[in-house]
Design an enzyme around this catalytic site. Structure first.
Site, PDB file in Angstrom:
ATOM      1  N   CYS A  48       0.824  -1.207   0.000  1.00 50.40           N
ATOM      2  CA  CYS A  48       0.000   0.000   0.000  1.00 50.40           C
ATOM      3  C   CYS A  48       0.862   1.263   0.000  1.00 50.40           C
ATOM      4  CB  CYS A  48      -0.905   0.016   1.227  1.00 50.40           C
ATOM      5  SG  CYS A  48      -2.389  -0.994   1.054  1.00 50.40           S
ATOM      6  N   HIS A 159      -0.987  -6.539  -8.188  1.00 46.04           N
ATOM      7  CA  HIS A 159       0.417  -6.367  -8.544  1.00 46.04           C
ATOM      8  C   HIS A 159       0.899  -7.539  -9.373  1.00 46.04           C
ATOM      9  CE1 HIS A 159       0.812  -9.171  -5.170  1.00 46.04           C
ATOM     10  NE2 HIS A 159       2.065  -9.406  -5.541  1.00 46.04           N
ATOM     11  N   GLU A 175      10.093 -22.110 -27.210  1.00 44.40           N
ATOM     12  CA  GLU A 175       9.195 -21.365 -28.090  1.00 44.40           C
ATOM     13  C   GLU A 175       9.968 -20.595 -29.155  1.00 44.40           C
ATOM     14  OE1 GLU A 175       6.764 -18.956 -25.598  1.00 44.40           O
ATOM     15  OE2 GLU A 175       5.509 -20.630 -24.925  1.00 44.40           O
TER      16      GLU A 175
END
Length: 275
Positions: A48, A159, A175
């Site tokens: 926070c 987040h 990949e």
């Protein structure tokens, strides 16, 4: 209706599909999750604004996104070289990098599907900025979000994490290899071709717009797995136009709202960007 295997061209492996098994009797348990009480601002929540983190650092009173070094990083930039191996079955190599945490919004009781399009666009722009900044030094930049306690998220604040490494992780390396092979063999980018095929077949499309397509991949392994693809050949978030960025914010919001509505909870998931 019959079992078969499907080829995953990104991983160069095969997935067993046994669709008929969904007809089997099921006597599992169904129950509603208790509503999670998340305060919009909590001084004990280390993500926070104005809160103190575990290392004693005090967060600024941020109003938008906020990025800071992970207080418990998996990668550090100055890791030493491991000793020489005395056997080929016991090999090690240096792993160096940086880990950052990125807060999406100052409010803890929000998640991406509940944020405004402008707020989501700001998140995407910050992702692109971090990719460009860290990618100038490191081989790979991985942006990922684990949302929800059951996915291992230790904090309810909206987040994600950004890990930059001096090596290609296994998934990215594979990949990269398969997409290069496809390009050499067929002369077109694999995932661009795949997006065009899925858009025309309309069998697995979850949501789409002018610039983006979300599908359940033909080779899906996980329940409720989706793949988000650009509809033009673009390699990195920082290569997106302004229109493509706001379009991405829109389709992400629609996809995540669908997940939330399907399960009638703030849906837990793991999400990662592969550039």
């Amino acid at each position: 209706e019959h079992q078969h295997t499907r080829y995953n061209p990104l991983r160069d492996d095969w997935v067993l599909v046994s669709a008929h098994r969904v007809k089997r009797p099921w006597q599992g348990q169904l129950e509603e999750l208790p509503p999670e009480q998340v305060y919009r601002w909590d001084p004990k929540n280390p993500l926070c604004p104005g809160a103190t983190r575990a290392n004693g650092e005090v967060n600024p009173w941020y109003q938008g996104t906020f990025v800071f070094p992970n207080d418990f990083p998996a990668l550090q930039p100055d890791a030493p070289e491991p000793g020489d191996s005395d056997h080929p079955l016991f090999q090690a190599a240096a792993a160096r990098g940086v880990c950052k945490v990125m807060c999406f919004h100052p409010w803890s009781d929000l998640s991406l599907p509940h944020m405004t399009l402008m707020d989501i666009r700001a998140v995407i722009n910050k992702w692109a900025e971090l990719e460009a900044e860290l990618g100038s030094t490191y081989t790979w930049v991985q942006i990922f979000e684990n949302k929800g306690a059951m996915m291992g998220c230790s904090n309810p604040h909206p987040h994600c994490q950004v890990w930059a490494s001096n090596f290609l992780p296994n998934e990215a390396r594979l990949e990269d290899q398969t997409q290069r092979q496809y390009m050499n063999q067929y002369g077109v980018p694999m995932l661009l071709e795949y997006a065009e095929q899925e858009a025309s077949r309309e069998e697995r499309v979850v949501v789409k717009n002018k610039n983006w397509l979300v599908v359940v991949p033909y080779w899906a392994t996980w329940p409720f797995q989706t793949l988000l693809l650009p509809r033009r050949h673009v390699c990195r978030l920082q290569d997106l136009s302004a229109n493509e960025t706001i379009s991405l914010a829109s389709i992400m919001q629609k996809l995540l709202i669908r997940y939330d509505n399907l399960f009638e909870i703030s849906f837990p998931y793991s999400m990662g960007w592969h550039g």
